[in-house]
Design a protein around this motif. Structure first.
Motif, short mmCIF file in Angstrom:
data_model
loop_
_atom_site.label_atom_id
_atom_site.label_comp_id
_atom_site.label_asym_id
_atom_site.label_seq_id
_atom_site.Cartn_x
_atom_site.Cartn_y
_atom_site.Cartn_z
N VAL A 146 47.25 60.97 50.68
CA VAL A 146 48.19 60.79 51.70
C VAL A 146 49.45 61.52 51.46
N ALA A 147 49.87 61.63 50.06
CA ALA A 147 50.94 62.14 49.74
C ALA A 147 50.75 63.59 49.95
N ALA A 148 49.77 64.33 49.68
CA ALA A 148 49.59 65.79 49.80
C ALA A 148 49.35 66.06 51.31
N ALA A 149 49.08 65.05 51.94
CA ALA A 149 48.96 65.19 53.41
C ALA A 149 50.40 65.70 54.08
N VAL B 54 50.80 70.52 62.28
CA VAL B 54 50.58 70.93 63.38
C VAL B 54 48.94 71.13 63.40
N ALA B 55 48.40 71.89 62.61
CA ALA B 55 46.93 72.29 62.56
C ALA B 55 46.33 71.20 62.63
N GLY B 56 46.35 69.98 61.87
CA GLY B 56 45.62 68.69 61.71
C GLY B 56 45.72 68.06 63.12
N VAL B 57 46.93 67.92 63.48
CA VAL B 57 47.11 67.09 64.75
C VAL B 57 46.36 67.86 66.20
N ALA B 58 46.64 69.19 66.07
CA ALA B 58 46.06 69.91 67.25
C ALA B 58 44.42 70.03 67.10
N ALA C 236 45.27 50.92 57.90
CA ALA C 236 46.63 51.49 57.74
C ALA C 236 47.35 50.98 56.52
N LEU C 237 47.02 49.77 56.27
CA LEU C 237 47.73 49.14 55.15
C LEU C 237 47.08 50.02 53.74
N GLY C 238 45.88 50.33 53.65
CA GLY C 238 45.28 51.05 52.62
C GLY C 238 45.99 52.62 52.56
N LEU C 239 46.00 53.23 53.63
CA LEU C 239 46.80 54.39 53.73
C LEU C 239 48.04 54.40 53.30
N LEU C 240 48.94 53.32 53.63
CA LEU C 240 50.23 52.97 53.07
C LEU C 240 50.21 53.00 51.61
N ALA C 241 49.42 52.11 51.23
CA ALA C 241 49.33 51.94 49.76
C ALA C 241 48.90 53.14 49.08
N ALA C 242 47.92 54.16 49.71
CA ALA C 242 47.55 55.32 49.20
C ALA C 242 48.86 56.14 48.83
N TYR C 243 49.62 56.24 49.93
CA TYR C 243 50.77 56.97 49.89
C TYR C 243 51.82 56.62 48.85
N TRP C 244 52.15 55.25 48.72
CA TRP C 244 52.84 54.71 47.68
C TRP C 244 52.39 55.17 46.40
N ALA D 176 45.69 70.37 53.11
CA ALA D 176 46.52 69.28 53.66
C ALA D 176 46.46 69.34 55.12
N ALA D 177 45.94 70.37 55.84
CA ALA D 177 45.65 70.49 57.41
C ALA D 177 44.51 69.25 57.52
N GLY D 178 43.28 69.50 56.57
CA GLY D 178 42.35 68.66 56.64
C GLY D 178 42.69 67.23 56.52
N LEU D 179 43.53 67.00 55.64
CA LEU D 179 43.81 65.53 55.13
C LEU D 179 44.50 64.82 56.42
N VAL D 180 45.56 65.70 57.02
CA VAL D 180 46.24 65.26 58.13
C VAL D 180 45.04 64.89 59.27
N LYS D 181 44.10 65.82 59.44
CA LYS D 181 43.21 65.47 60.29
C LYS D 181 42.36 64.26 59.98
N SER D 182 41.72 63.81 58.99
CA SER D 182 41.09 62.94 58.48
C SER D 182 41.89 61.67 58.80
N ILE D 183 43.13 61.69 58.36
CA ILE D 183 44.16 60.37 58.56
C ILE D 183 44.53 60.14 59.84
N LEU D 184 44.53 61.16 60.62
CA LEU D 184 44.80 60.81 62.13
C LEU D 184 43.65 60.43 62.92
#
Lengths: 125, 252
Positions: A84-87, A96-100, B47-55, B169-177
């Motif tokens: 998550v930290a890297a994301a 923006v790319a991921g959300v879109a 969601a708690l898992g993701l928060l823990a992962a961020y921490w 990072a873009a792929g991770l954002v997608k996966s988490i979202l």
């Protein structure tokens, strides 16, 4: 015996993964192509076939059901080990790319589901 | 303190079972008391898992979330690819072949549509942010497909490390979202039957995202979505460095 069901599940996964890896090599792709999906198909076929009945019913079946029920806890553990930290470090472009990509894909779900339904309706005619 | 650490590290998978069990209990308790069951307990747990992962990522600087914390290393094994795939396959137990056949064609179309649409969106965003070379645009577009397709494509095309990192990072954002967003939009996109779940899996493609998103929406839909999603990354790795790159390089 409970291990019979677990073993059937394991064999399905291993054979599926082997096929997925082979497909990857065949297509010259550095990834497992559908290994899990193929393994799922094997399990569906096995659990609908009389020959495998003794491995899927009774106590043996409990061995498969147990892992199926462990699915959500395993997914929670999976969430807890995401990067998550890297994301979040990826900055605005990644965000923006991921959300879109997600928003557009969400929007397409009802559209493509309709294709599926109209195909089925046409089927018997 | 040493004894404590020895026991926890030596039995790390067992520790993970206990910790995840407590998280599940807490999440279902909160879902019940705070939201009166309106939000699924597993959605809160994820969601708690993701928060823990961020921490975990912030405190250790590692790349596997909370699993980098020495005492919680077992979470890495419990939530790793091997256990995840094993449990996903197990969810197919009890699925009927007829349900799969019903969405067969739409499922296959959705995998192609999903890869291509996500790629176009990702590539367009890269252009918007000022990228003009085909390799970088393709790699970032591939990252919007999944965080595996991004680096595979980038490596094949010889993209720079910075661009590959961005694509991951873009792929991770997608996966988490997808994990968080799916239960929220499920109703409005008609995600309540096996057929739409197969289309959903094919369109989203990120196995982790689909696995968690559907688990938080309706566990009965998991096998259908997972079935199509597992073909997505393979198709992305196939199309990214080839056809999709050729198209992008024809434009730039």
């Amino acid at each position: 015996m409970i291990i019979y069901g677990v073993a059937l599940l394991s064999v399905c996964l291993i054979v599926g993964m082997l096929i997925g890896e082979s497909l990857g090599v065949l297509l010259n792709v550095d990834a497992n192509v559908g290994g899990v999906g193929i393994a799922m198909l094997f399990l569906v076929i096995a659990s609908n076939t009389d020959k495998f009945k003794s491995l899927c019913t009774g106590i043996a079946g409990e061995g498969i059901k147990f892992w199926s029920a462990m699915y959500i806890p395993i997914v929670v553990a999976m969430a807890a080990r995401q990067n998550v930290a890297a994301a979040i470090d990826g900055g605005l472009l990644a965000l923006v790319a991921g959300v879109a990509a997600v928003v557009v894909s969400f929007a397409l779900v009802p559209l493509l589901s309709r294709i599926g339904r109209s195909n089925v309706e046409k089927g018997p005619l | 303190m040493d004894i404590f650490e020895t026991v926890f590290v030596r039995n790390n998978l067992i520790v993970a079972f206990a910790v995840i069990g407590v998280i599940m209990w807490l999440s279902y308790f909160l879902a019940d008391k705070l939201t009166a069951g309106r939000i699924h307990g597993s959605a809160i747990a994820i969601a708690l898992g993701l928060l823990a992962a961020y921490w975990g990522g912030l405190t250790t600087g590692g790349s596997t979330g909370v699993a980098d914390v020495a005492l919680l290393g077992g979470i890495g094994l419990m939530g790793g690819g091997m256990m995840r795939d094993f449990a996903i396959v197990a969810t197919a137990f009890g699925v009927h072949l007829s349900e799969l056949k019903k969405a067969g064609i739409a499922g296959v179309i959705s995998i192609f549509a999903g890869v291509i649409v996500s790629f176009i969106v990702g590539a367009a965003v890269a252009v918007m942010f000022g990228y003009t070379d085909a390799v970088a645009i393709t790699t970032i577009g591939a990252g919007a497909v999944t965080y595996i397709v991004g680096p595979v494509t980038g490596d094949a095309l010889g993209a720079t490390d910075a661009v590959i990192t961005l694509s991951v990072a873009a792929g991770l954002v997608k996966s988490i979202l997808v994990m968080i967003g799916t239960p929220l939009v499920a109703k409005s996109i008609g995600l309540d039957n096996p057929q739409s779940a197969m289309v959903f899996g094919g369109l989203m493609g990120t196995t982790s995202g689909v696995a968690a998103g559907l688990a938080a929406t309706d566990p009965k839909l998991v096998p259908y979505g997972a079935m199509t999603a597992t073909f997505y990354t393979g198709l992305g790795c196939l199309l990214g460095p080839s056809i999709l790159f050729f198209i992008v390089s024809a434009i730039y």
